[in-house]
Design a protein around this motif. Structure first.
Motif, PDB file in Angstrom:
ATOM      1  N   HIS A   6       0.866  -1.177   0.000  1.00 12.51           N
ATOM      2  CA  HIS A   6       0.000   0.000   0.000  1.00 12.51           C
ATOM      3  C   HIS A   6       0.908   1.235   0.000  1.00 12.51           C
ATOM      4  O   HIS A   6       1.645   1.462   0.974  1.00 12.51           O
ATOM      5  CB  HIS A   6      -0.907   0.025   1.226  1.00 12.51           C
ATOM      6  N   VAL A   8       1.245   5.200   0.205  1.00 12.19           N
ATOM      7  CA  VAL A   8       0.490   6.367   0.644  1.00 12.19           C
ATOM      8  C   VAL A   8       0.529   7.427  -0.452  1.00 12.19           C
ATOM      9  O   VAL A   8       1.585   7.711  -1.031  1.00 12.19           O
ATOM     10  CB  VAL A   8       1.072   6.926   1.952  1.00 12.19           C
ATOM     11  N   LEU A 263       5.810  -1.061   8.083  1.00 12.85           N
ATOM     12  CA  LEU A 263       5.734   0.336   7.677  1.00 12.85           C
ATOM     13  C   LEU A 263       7.147   0.810   7.359  1.00 12.85           C
ATOM     14  O   LEU A 263       8.086   0.525   8.123  1.00 12.85           O
ATOM     15  CB  LEU A 263       5.140   1.216   8.778  1.00 12.85           C
ATOM     16  N   ASP A 288       1.151  -7.124   5.010  1.00 12.23           N
ATOM     17  CA  ASP A 288       0.889  -5.820   4.397  1.00 12.23           C
ATOM     18  C   ASP A 288       2.116  -4.946   4.594  1.00 12.23           C
ATOM     19  O   ASP A 288       2.717  -4.929   5.677  1.00 12.23           O
ATOM     20  CB  ASP A 288      -0.315  -5.151   5.053  1.00 12.23           C
ATOM     21  N   ILE A 290       3.194  -0.928   4.134  1.00  9.63           N
ATOM     22  CA  ILE A 290       2.810   0.450   3.840  1.00  9.63           C
ATOM     23  C   ILE A 290       4.074   1.238   3.499  1.00  9.63           C
ATOM     24  O   ILE A 290       4.971   1.392   4.336  1.00  9.63           O
ATOM     25  CB  ILE A 290       2.081   1.096   5.026  1.00  9.63           C
ATOM     26  N   GLY A 309      -1.170   9.424   9.999  1.00 13.41           N
ATOM     27  CA  GLY A 309      -1.725   8.360   9.166  1.00 13.41           C
ATOM     28  C   GLY A 309      -1.263   6.982   9.590  1.00 13.41           C
ATOM     29  O   GLY A 309      -2.032   6.018   9.561  1.00 13.41           O
ATOM     30  N   ALA A 310       0.005   6.883  10.004  1.00 14.76           N
ATOM     31  CA  ALA A 310       0.539   5.583  10.414  1.00 14.76           C
ATOM     32  C   ALA A 310      -0.121   5.087  11.684  1.00 14.76           C
ATOM     33  O   ALA A 310      -0.431   3.897  11.817  1.00 14.76           O
ATOM     34  CB  ALA A 310       2.051   5.679  10.596  1.00 14.76           C
ATOM     35  N   ALA A 313      -3.454   3.759  10.717  1.00 13.16           N
ATOM     36  CA  ALA A 313      -3.328   2.519   9.942  1.00 13.16           C
ATOM     37  C   ALA A 313      -2.996   1.336  10.840  1.00 13.16           C
ATOM     38  O   ALA A 313      -3.534   0.237  10.662  1.00 13.16           O
ATOM     39  CB  ALA A 313      -2.259   2.689   8.863  1.00 13.16           C
ATOM     40  N   ARG A 316      -6.152   0.369  12.888  1.00 16.14           N
ATOM     41  CA  ARG A 316      -7.155  -0.298  12.040  1.00 16.14           C
ATOM     42  C   ARG A 316      -6.707  -1.707  11.661  1.00 16.14           C
ATOM     43  O   ARG A 316      -7.536  -2.623  11.575  1.00 16.14           O
ATOM     44  CB  ARG A 316      -7.419   0.542  10.790  1.00 16.14           C
ATOM     45  N   TRP A 317      -5.422  -1.886  11.453  1.00 20.08           N
ATOM     46  CA  TRP A 317      -4.924  -3.220  11.113  1.00 20.08           C
ATOM     47  C   TRP A 317      -5.098  -4.161  12.306  1.00 20.08           C
ATOM     48  O   TRP A 317      -5.527  -5.303  12.147  1.00 20.08           O
ATOM     49  CB  TRP A 317      -3.463  -3.138  10.693  1.00 20.08           C
TER      50      TRP A 317
END
Length: 327
Positions: A6, A8, A263, A288, A290, A309-310, A313, A316-317
Motif C-alpha cells: 500500500h 500512501v 511500515l 501488508d 505500507i 496516518g501511520a 493505519a 485499524r490493522w
C-alpha cells in the motif's frame, strides 16, 4: 502468499508538510555511535525517562489510561511499563521501543502507546538493557531481555485481561520484535500471537545494499558510517556472522509466523530491510507493507501527516485482525 503493498498518496498540502519536516531534519545533527556520544546520550535519556515517567502517568490517567510499572523480581529481571485501558482490554500489545539499541525507553514511547491504550488495548512495553561498549553490553543482552519479557507476557496474558496478543516494534525495536516472534515460534508459543507490527526495522546487521549506499545527505543517520555502526552492535562477529539468523532475522526461516504489518519510509536507508523482510515473511503468512513516500526513518515520532496516518493505519490493522479472529 502475495505481499500486499500500500503506497500512501499524500495530497499536496500534506506532502508540503512532510517536506517541511524533512527540511528541519536536514539541518539537524546526524546520529552517530561513537562511545562518548552514546554515553552522553544515555545520560540525557535517563533524565528524560525519569521526567517522562513522572509527568505522563497523571496526564494519561485523565485520559482513561492507567500506568503500571512492573519492577524486576525473581520471576522477571526486565522492567515493564504497562498501559491499561478503561475496562477490559481488547488485546495485549507487547511493545519494543526503538532508539538504535542505545537510546530510548518504555516511558518515552508513552505517546505512541497511549494511542492504542485509549482505544482499548493493554500495552506492555519492555525496558530492555541499552547497549554500551564501556559497560560491555551488546546486542545479545537486549535480545535476551526481550525474550524474557515475551515469555512472561505469554504466560500472564490472561492476567493482563485479554486472550489475544500482538507484538510491535519500531526501528531497533522492530529488529528485536522479529527475533522475539521467531523465538516464540520455535518454542511452540506463537499461536497466541495474532499479528506483528514492524515499523522501519533493521533486519540485516551486516547492512543491506541501501544501508551500504547511504550518503551524507541521509536524514537522521550519518549515512557513510551506517554499516560500521551496525557492526559495533556485535563486535565479536565478522560480516558473515552478522548475517546469522540469531541476530539478523532476514536470514532466518520465516515460516510459521503470524500475519504482519510493515511500515517503511522511502527516504529511509533501511527501507530495503523492510521490503526484503516483508517479502520473506509473505512466503508463508499474510503481510501488508505500507510505503510512505518522502518520509525518513523514525517518522512516527516527528508528527505531521505520516505519523498521524501511520497511527491510524496500525490501529485499524490491529482491529481488523481481531475482527477476523472473532469471525
Amino acid at each position: 502468499m502475495p505481499l500486499r503493498v500500500h503506497t500512501v498518496d499524500f495530497p499536496p498540502p500534506q506532502l508540503a508538510a512532510q517536506r517541511r519536516i524533512n527540511a528541519v531534519l536536514a539541518r539537524a545533527p546526524r546520529l552517530r555511535t561513537d562511545p562518548w556520544r552514546i554515553e552522553a546520550g544515555q545520560r540525557l535519556s535517563t533524565w528524560l525517562d525519569a521526567a517522562a515517567g513522572r509527568l505522563h502517568g497523571p496526564r494519561l490517567k485523565k485520559r482513561g489510561v492507567t500506568v503500571e510499572v512492573r519492577a524486576p523480581d525473581e520471576d522477571l529481571s526486565v522492567p515493564l511499563r504497562i498501559l491499561r485501558p478503561e475496562g477490559p482490554p481488547r488485546a495485549v500489545v507487547l511493545d519494543i521501543h526503538g532508539g538504535g539499541w542505545v537510546l530510548g525507553s518504555a516511558s518515552l514511547n508513552d505517546r505512541l502507546n497511549a494511542h492504542l491504550a485509549r482505544r482499548g488495548f493493554c500495552v506492555v512495553s519492555i525496558d530492555y538493557r541499552l547497549l554500551s561498549e564501556r559497560r560491555g553490553v551488546f546486542i545479545e543482552a537486549a535480545i535476551e531481555d526481550c525474550l524474557q519479557a515475551a515469555y512472561w507476557t505469554v504466560g500472564n496474558v490472561d492476567q493482563l485481561g485479554a486472550a489475544d496478543l500482538f507484538v510491535a516494534g519500531e526501528s531497533a525495536g522492530a529488529h528485536l520484535a522479529a527475533l522475539t516472534v521467531l523465538a516464540l515460534r520455535d518454542r511452540g508459543l506463537v499461536d497466541l500471537v495474532r499479528g506483528c507490527v514492524l515499523a522501519y526495522g533493521v533486519y540485516d546487521l551486516s547492512g543491506t545494499e541501501s544501508v551500504r549506499a547511504a550518503g551524507r545527505d541521509t536524514l537522521l543517520f550519518n549515512g557513510p558510517t551506517m554499516q560500521a555502526d551496525l557492526a559495533r552492535l556485535a563486535p565479536d562477529r565478522d560480516e558473515a556472522a552478522l548475517r546469522a539468523p540469531d541476530v539478523s532475522p532476514l536470514y532466518a526461516d520465516l515460516s510459521g509466523l503470524p500475519p504482519a504489518l510493515f511500515l517503511a519510509g522511502e527516504y529511509d536507508p533501511l527501507f530495503q530491510d523492510s521490503l526484503l523482510m516483508a517479502r520473506g515473511w509473505a512466503q508463508d503468512a499474510e503481510v501488508d507493507l505500507i510505503r510512505v513516500p518522502e518520509t525518513p526513518h523514525g517518522f512516527l515520532h516527528f508528527g505531521g501527516p505520516a505519523a498521524r496516518g501511520a497511527r491510524i493505519a496500525v490501529r485499524r490493522w490491529l482491529e481488523a485482525r481481531l475482527a477476523g479472529s472473532a469471525g
